[in-house]
Design a protein around this motif. Structure first.
Motif, PDB file in Angstrom:
ATOM      1  N   ALA A  59      -7.946 -12.082   7.498  1.00 27.21           N
ATOM      2  CA  ALA A  59      -8.587 -10.727   7.343  1.00 27.21           C
ATOM      3  C   ALA A  59      -9.058 -10.534   5.765  1.00 27.21           C
ATOM      4  O   ALA A  59      -8.313 -10.527   5.003  1.00 27.21           O
ATOM      5  CB  ALA A  59      -7.541  -9.772   7.869  1.00 27.21           C
ATOM      6  N   ILE A  60     -10.350 -10.033   5.713  1.00 28.97           N
ATOM      7  CA  ILE A  60     -10.696  -9.735   4.433  1.00 28.97           C
ATOM      8  C   ILE A  60     -10.748  -8.185   4.217  1.00 28.97           C
ATOM      9  O   ILE A  60     -11.427  -7.460   5.036  1.00 28.97           O
ATOM     10  CB  ILE A  60     -12.272 -10.236   4.300  1.00 28.97           C
ATOM     11  N   GLY A  61     -10.254  -7.610   3.145  1.00 27.64           N
ATOM     12  CA  GLY A  61     -10.052  -6.223   2.976  1.00 27.64           C
ATOM     13  C   GLY A  61      -8.576  -5.843   3.169  1.00 27.64           C
ATOM     14  O   GLY A  61      -7.550  -6.740   3.591  1.00 27.64           O
ATOM     15  N   THR A  62      -8.168  -4.531   2.703  1.00 24.18           N
ATOM     16  CA  THR A  62      -7.009  -4.354   2.776  1.00 24.18           C
ATOM     17  C   THR A  62      -6.630  -3.334   4.198  1.00 24.18           C
ATOM     18  O   THR A  62      -7.307  -2.112   3.936  1.00 24.18           O
ATOM     19  CB  THR A  62      -6.472  -3.508   1.611  1.00 24.18           C
ATOM     20  N   PRO A  63      -5.929  -3.357   5.049  1.00 22.10           N
ATOM     21  CA  PRO A  63      -5.806  -2.634   6.143  1.00 22.10           C
ATOM     22  C   PRO A  63      -5.752  -1.014   6.070  1.00 22.10           C
ATOM     23  O   PRO A  63      -6.628  -0.480   6.668  1.00 22.10           O
ATOM     24  CB  PRO A  63      -4.633  -3.255   6.796  1.00 22.10           C
ATOM     25  N   SER A  64      -5.051  -0.619   5.000  1.00 24.40           N
ATOM     26  CA  SER A  64      -4.648   0.901   4.858  1.00 24.40           C
ATOM     27  C   SER A  64      -6.034   1.662   4.357  1.00 24.40           C
ATOM     28  O   SER A  64      -6.001   2.615   4.474  1.00 24.40           O
ATOM     29  CB  SER A  64      -3.282   0.861   3.921  1.00 24.40           C
ATOM     30  N   PHE A  65      -6.919   0.626   4.011  1.00 19.42           N
ATOM     31  CA  PHE A  65      -8.229   1.410   3.037  1.00 19.42           C
ATOM     32  C   PHE A  65      -9.297   0.867   3.816  1.00 19.42           C
ATOM     33  O   PHE A  65     -10.537   0.837   3.153  1.00 19.42           O
ATOM     34  CB  PHE A  65      -8.158   0.987   1.841  1.00 19.42           C
ATOM     35  N   MET A  66      -9.386   0.060   4.923  1.00 18.50           N
ATOM     36  CA  MET A  66     -10.474  -0.379   5.766  1.00 18.50           C
ATOM     37  C   MET A  66     -11.321   1.043   6.490  1.00 18.50           C
ATOM     38  O   MET A  66     -10.611   1.927   6.703  1.00 18.50           O
ATOM     39  CB  MET A  66     -10.223  -1.363   6.851  1.00 18.50           C
ATOM     40  N   ALA A  67     -12.567   0.660   6.583  1.00 17.62           N
ATOM     41  CA  ALA A  67     -13.253   1.625   7.539  1.00 17.62           C
ATOM     42  C   ALA A  67     -13.169   1.250   8.934  1.00 17.62           C
ATOM     43  O   ALA A  67     -12.857   0.048   9.268  1.00 17.62           O
ATOM     44  CB  ALA A  67     -14.552   1.631   7.117  1.00 17.62           C
ATOM     45  N   PRO A  68     -13.462   1.914   9.920  1.00 16.23           N
ATOM     46  CA  PRO A  68     -13.134   1.882  11.294  1.00 16.23           C
ATOM     47  C   PRO A  68     -14.034   0.715  11.850  1.00 16.23           C
ATOM     48  O   PRO A  68     -13.589  -0.141  12.653  1.00 16.23           O
ATOM     49  CB  PRO A  68     -13.528   3.060  12.092  1.00 16.23           C
ATOM     50  N   GLU A  69     -15.528   0.550  11.423  1.00 16.00           N
ATOM     51  CA  GLU A  69     -16.346  -0.633  11.659  1.00 16.00           C
ATOM     52  C   GLU A  69     -15.818  -2.024  11.133  1.00 16.00           C
ATOM     53  O   GLU A  69     -15.706  -2.733  11.834  1.00 16.00           O
ATOM     54  CB  GLU A  69     -17.623  -0.388  11.420  1.00 16.00           C
ATOM     55  N   GLN A  70     -15.157  -1.579  10.055  1.00 18.23           N
ATOM     56  CA  GLN A  70     -14.557  -2.763   9.478  1.00 18.23           C
ATOM     57  C   GLN A  70     -13.314  -3.237  10.243  1.00 18.23           C
ATOM     58  O   GLN A  70     -12.921  -4.747  10.284  1.00 18.23           O
ATOM     59  CB  GLN A  70     -13.992  -2.574   7.819  1.00 18.23           C
ATOM     60  N   ALA A  71     -12.402  -2.500  10.640  1.00 16.33           N
ATOM     61  CA  ALA A  71     -11.156  -2.684  11.186  1.00 16.33           C
ATOM     62  C   ALA A  71     -11.539  -3.131  12.554  1.00 16.33           C
ATOM     63  O   ALA A  71     -10.571  -4.061  13.148  1.00 16.33           O
ATOM     64  CB  ALA A  71     -10.243  -1.343  11.258  1.00 16.33           C
ATOM     65  N   TYR A 112      -5.161   8.974  -1.057  1.00 10.66           N
ATOM     66  CA  TYR A 112      -4.142   8.258  -1.824  1.00 10.66           C
ATOM     67  C   TYR A 112      -3.813   8.680  -3.249  1.00 10.66           C
ATOM     68  O   TYR A 112      -2.539   8.991  -3.367  1.00 10.66           O
ATOM     69  CB  TYR A 112      -4.376   6.823  -1.874  1.00 10.66           C
ATOM     70  N   ALA A 113      -4.862   8.998  -3.962  1.00  8.03           N
ATOM     71  CA  ALA A 113      -4.541   9.485  -5.339  1.00  8.03           C
ATOM     72  C   ALA A 113      -3.902  10.815  -5.314  1.00  8.03           C
ATOM     73  O   ALA A 113      -2.836  11.270  -6.257  1.00  8.03           O
ATOM     74  CB  ALA A 113      -5.874   9.323  -6.201  1.00  8.03           C
ATOM     75  N   ALA A 114      -4.504  11.876  -4.388  1.00 10.82           N
ATOM     76  CA  ALA A 114      -4.047  13.233  -4.365  1.00 10.82           C
ATOM     77  C   ALA A 114      -2.833  13.284  -3.488  1.00 10.82           C
ATOM     78  O   ALA A 114      -2.050  14.220  -3.715  1.00 10.82           O
ATOM     79  CB  ALA A 114      -4.959  14.077  -3.533  1.00 10.82           C
ATOM     80  N   LEU A 115      -2.486  12.385  -2.442  1.00 11.36           N
ATOM     81  CA  LEU A 115      -1.232  12.524  -1.774  1.00 11.36           C
ATOM     82  C   LEU A 115       0.096  11.488  -2.111  1.00 11.36           C
ATOM     83  O   LEU A 115       1.179  11.995  -1.826  1.00 11.36           O
ATOM     84  CB  LEU A 115      -1.548  12.255  -0.184  1.00 11.36           C
ATOM     85  N   GLY A 116      -0.555  10.377  -2.783  1.00 12.09           N
ATOM     86  CA  GLY A 116       0.677   9.586  -3.232  1.00 12.09           C
ATOM     87  C   GLY A 116       0.755   8.736  -2.039  1.00 12.09           C
ATOM     88  O   GLY A 116       1.861   7.837  -2.377  1.00 12.09           O
ATOM     89  N   ALA A 117       0.147   8.444  -0.960  1.00 11.17           N
ATOM     90  CA  ALA A 117       0.271   7.828   0.003  1.00 11.17           C
ATOM     91  C   ALA A 117      -0.961   7.753   0.756  1.00 11.17           C
ATOM     92  O   ALA A 117      -1.897   8.501   0.631  1.00 11.17           O
ATOM     93  CB  ALA A 117       1.308   8.255   0.913  1.00 11.17           C
ATOM     94  N   PRO A 118      -1.243   6.231   1.495  1.00  9.05           N
ATOM     95  CA  PRO A 118      -2.391   6.201   2.280  1.00  9.05           C
ATOM     96  C   PRO A 118      -2.591   7.314   3.234  1.00  9.05           C
ATOM     97  O   PRO A 118      -1.756   8.032   3.916  1.00  9.05           O
ATOM     98  CB  PRO A 118      -2.240   5.021   3.168  1.00  9.05           C
ATOM     99  N   ALA A 119      -3.844   7.685   3.571  1.00  7.09           N
ATOM    100  CA  ALA A 119      -4.319   8.814   4.472  1.00  7.09           C
ATOM    101  C   ALA A 119      -3.648   8.706   6.091  1.00  7.09           C
ATOM    102  O   ALA A 119      -3.610   9.584   6.734  1.00  7.09           O
ATOM    103  CB  ALA A 119      -5.765   9.238   4.541  1.00  7.09           C
ATOM    104  N   TYR A 120      -3.737   7.300   6.294  1.00  6.72           N
ATOM    105  CA  TYR A 120      -3.382   6.877   7.679  1.00  6.72           C
ATOM    106  C   TYR A 120      -2.065   6.397   7.628  1.00  6.72           C
ATOM    107  O   TYR A 120      -1.583   5.667   8.635  1.00  6.72           O
ATOM    108  CB  TYR A 120      -4.442   6.061   8.236  1.00  6.72           C
ATOM    109  N   GLY A 121      -0.986   6.510   6.958  1.00 10.08           N
ATOM    110  CA  GLY A 121       0.298   6.290   6.969  1.00 10.08           C
ATOM    111  C   GLY A 121       0.463   4.757   6.422  1.00 10.08           C
ATOM    112  O   GLY A 121      -0.644   4.035   6.078  1.00 10.08           O
ATOM    113  N   GLU A 122       1.592   4.529   6.484  1.00 11.97           N
ATOM    114  CA  GLU A 122       2.066   2.794   6.331  1.00 11.97           C
ATOM    115  C   GLU A 122       2.668   2.222   7.480  1.00 11.97           C
ATOM    116  O   GLU A 122       2.870   2.939   8.639  1.00 11.97           O
ATOM    117  CB  GLU A 122       2.909   2.828   5.224  1.00 11.97           C
ATOM    118  N   GLY A 123       3.246   1.266   7.330  1.00 14.05           N
ATOM    119  CA  GLY A 123       3.633   0.458   8.501  1.00 14.05           C
ATOM    120  C   GLY A 123       2.993  -0.882   8.667  1.00 14.05           C
ATOM    121  O   GLY A 123       1.884  -1.421   7.946  1.00 14.05           O
TER     122      GLY A 123
END
Length: 578
Positions: free
Chosen positions: A181-193, A213-224
């Motif tokens: 996979a090219i890209g980082t899952p937590s920061f992909m767009a829906p069409e890319q995913a 991420y910068a404002a919350l300190g965590a990815p917007a769609y969570g981790e895992g």
């Protein structure tokens, strides 16, 4: 670059790290990622640079190399205030690499890991800088495809976006077909995913995720697990309840599922200005929080390169101290480490052979290809004339035998020459009296007939597609290395080639095979702006064929795809010398 803001910035080189990449002497390792390792070095003038050495599995993929070459060429034209400029590269050597300007600052991910979430004021300035960087990157015809917190550096005067174009090059390789996979899952767009087409809007979605991420300190769609994160990106809404009020509209407009409904970069800049209650953003010197800014100012100094050769000792050999015992294998010296650009690299950073590298902070002779330095001949010292080494005693029996065989070879050669002369004289006499013919003369008298032309009309050559004239029929293909491709960027398009030769014919030319054969004004790029409808271009391929391209126009600005309309005539084998 990765690592802590105040410590661990410069990592010590390990046994498998090269002390030199081409002519750049390595000072430290900055980090590593899915595409390769990043090292710190210097230009000949002493400016620090970051050198990314591509992983061997990508270097061995022909599709990646061809695409990487194109992306580096495009990236070198990107000169934005918020991008790390590409200043040097080697895309054709056994181990591809590229050098960018070194930015003395942490990544967004490192800053958040050490200092926690960033204040809204800083995030607004961060998003505005990234948006401006993406405007320049997209203007060069590049989609980043891997915009994430670790690809954004925080400098005292603003952010810097790095690694643009590399993920795009990898996205075209056979590695993606085998499950990489090219890209980082937590920061992909829906069409890319979902494995769909990517576009400029893909980077806008990633920009919204970086802001969250910068404002919350965590990815917007969570981790895992990645499959769970990707499912939420495609099917669920992000949890933005923790965002400051001034950031919610901005981030929400970026994270729209449908690419066509997302905010444009111009809208994002307007939203940043409105959220900051300014008609035009002005980045203050203290745009970063105090603790983060202090950490940048207290960063350790950039280390010097690791020595690659011992210092010259002018004392006589007898007065030099005895060498120290060799270290254990676990503490290998710089001499035992592979050098990118030397034959030591059997399976890791294998590159073209080079001679001994002269001392310095950058490539010898500037940014050109590394040159082999040949060892100097022995020179006499003042008062001590140079004497050649004494000749080794020879075996007299061997000398006699060699002499005898030499005489026999000369006799046989002379007999052969005489027989050949008599044979030619006999052939000439038979030709003169009509009783025979000279086969060699008759063979030279018959020229090779020109190949029949093959014509292909109304080819629509889309952006990023190639014409390969060895194919039957000739039609646009993707990810090829031959022969001509259509490239667009900065609002203009061009016809370009890597291995063939291009020439634009004069308007009065008849566009014949003979006209292409006589053309000598070859180039590798012809801008569309230099052509009018009916203009012709000649192509001389590296497989011995000649092609003539007639330009008939291109797509309009309101069409969804970008392409040129061409008539193509191919004479296969017309340029062969055999």
């Amino acid at each position: 670059m990765s690592g802590s803001v105040t410590s661990g910035v410069f990592q010590v080189l390990e046994a498998d790290d090269p002390p030199m990449v081409a002519g750049y002497r390595i000072a430290a390792r900055l980090g590593a990622g899915g595409m390769g390792k990043v090292y710190l070095s210097h230009t000949p003038g002493g400016r620090a640079v970051a050198i990314k050495v591509i992983r061997p599995e990508f270097a061995q993929d022909a599709e990646f190399r061809q695409r990487f070459r194109r992306e580096v060429q495009s990236a070198q034209r990107v000169q934005g205030l918020y991008t790390a400029a590409v200043i040097d590269s080697d895309v054709d050597g056994p181990t591809p690499w590229l050098a960018t300007a070194y930015v003395p600052g942490p990544t967004v991910s490192a800053a958040v890991a050490e200092h926690g979430r960033l204040p809204a004021r800083t995030v607004l300035m961060l998003v505005a800088g990234i948006a401006e960087a993406l405007q320049v990157i997209h203007g060069a015809g590049i989609v980043h495809r891997d915009l994430k917190p670790s690809n954004v550096l925080l400098a005292s005067d603003g952010p810097r976006v790095i690694d643009f174009g590399i993920a795009r090059a990898a996205d075209a390789t056979s590695l993606t077909a085998s499950g990489v996979a090219i890209g980082t899952p937590s920061f992909m767009a829906p069409e890319q995913a979902a494995g769909g087409e990517t576009s400029d809007a893909t980077d806008v979605f990633a920009l919204g995720q970086v802001a969250a991420y910068a404002a919350l300190g965590a990815p917007a769609y969570g981790e895992g697990p990645s499959h769970g994160v990707l499912y939420r990106i495609v099917h669920e809404d992000p949890d933005l309840s923790g965002l400051p009020t001034e950031l919610r509209t901005l981030v929400s407009r970026c994270l729209v599922k449908d690419p066509a409904g997302r905010a444009s970069l111009t809208e994002i800049l307007d939203l940043c200005g409105a959220a900051a209650d300014q008609t035009q953003l002005r980045r203050p010197e203290d745009w970063l929080p105090a603790g983060l800014a202090a950490g940048i100012s207290k960063r350790p100094p950039v280390p010097n390169p690791v020595p690659t050769a011992p210092a010259f000792d002018p004392s006589p050999p007898t007065s030099r101290p005895a060498p120290a015992p060799a270290p254990q294998a676990a503490t290998a010296s710089a001499h035992s480490r592979p050098v990118v650009g030397s034959p030591q690299l059997a399976g890791q950073y294998q590159a073209s052979p080079m001679g001994h590298q002269p001392e310095g902070y950058g490539p010898p002779g500037g940014y050109g290809s590394p040159q082999t330095v040949h060892p100097a001949r022995p020179m006499p010292m003042p008062g001590h004339p140079y004497l050649p080494p004494p000749a080794r005693p020879r075996n007299r029996t061997a000398v006699v035998l060699v002499s005898v065989f030499g005489v026999l070879l000369l006799v046989l050669a002379g007999c052969g020459a005489m027989l050949n002369m008599f044979s030619r004289e006999a052939d000439d006499r038979r030709t003169a009296d009509g009783s025979g013919s000279n086969p060699s003369a008759s063979a030279k008298a018959v020229p090779r007939p020109d190949p029949q032309p093959e014509t292909y009309a109304d080819i629509k050559l889309a952006y990023d597609y190639h014409l390969k004239f060895a194919d039957v029929p000739v039609e646009p293909v993707k990810y090829s290395t031959d022969d001509v491709f259509y490239n667009c960027g900065f609002g203009s398009c061009e016809f370009a080639t890597f291995g063939a030769k291009l020439a634009r014919l004069d308007s009065g030319s008849d566009g014949s095979l003979q006209a292409c054969r006589q053309e000598t004004r070859f180039t590798t790029r012809i801008p569309v702006e230099a052509l009018s409808k009916g203009s012709r271009m000649c192509v001389r391929t590296n497989n011995g064929s000649i092609a003539m391209i007639a330009y008939k126009g291109r797509s309009s600005k309101d069409e969804p795809s970008t392409y040129a309309i061409l008539d193509v005539t191919v004479w296969r084998g017309a340029d062969r010398k055999d």
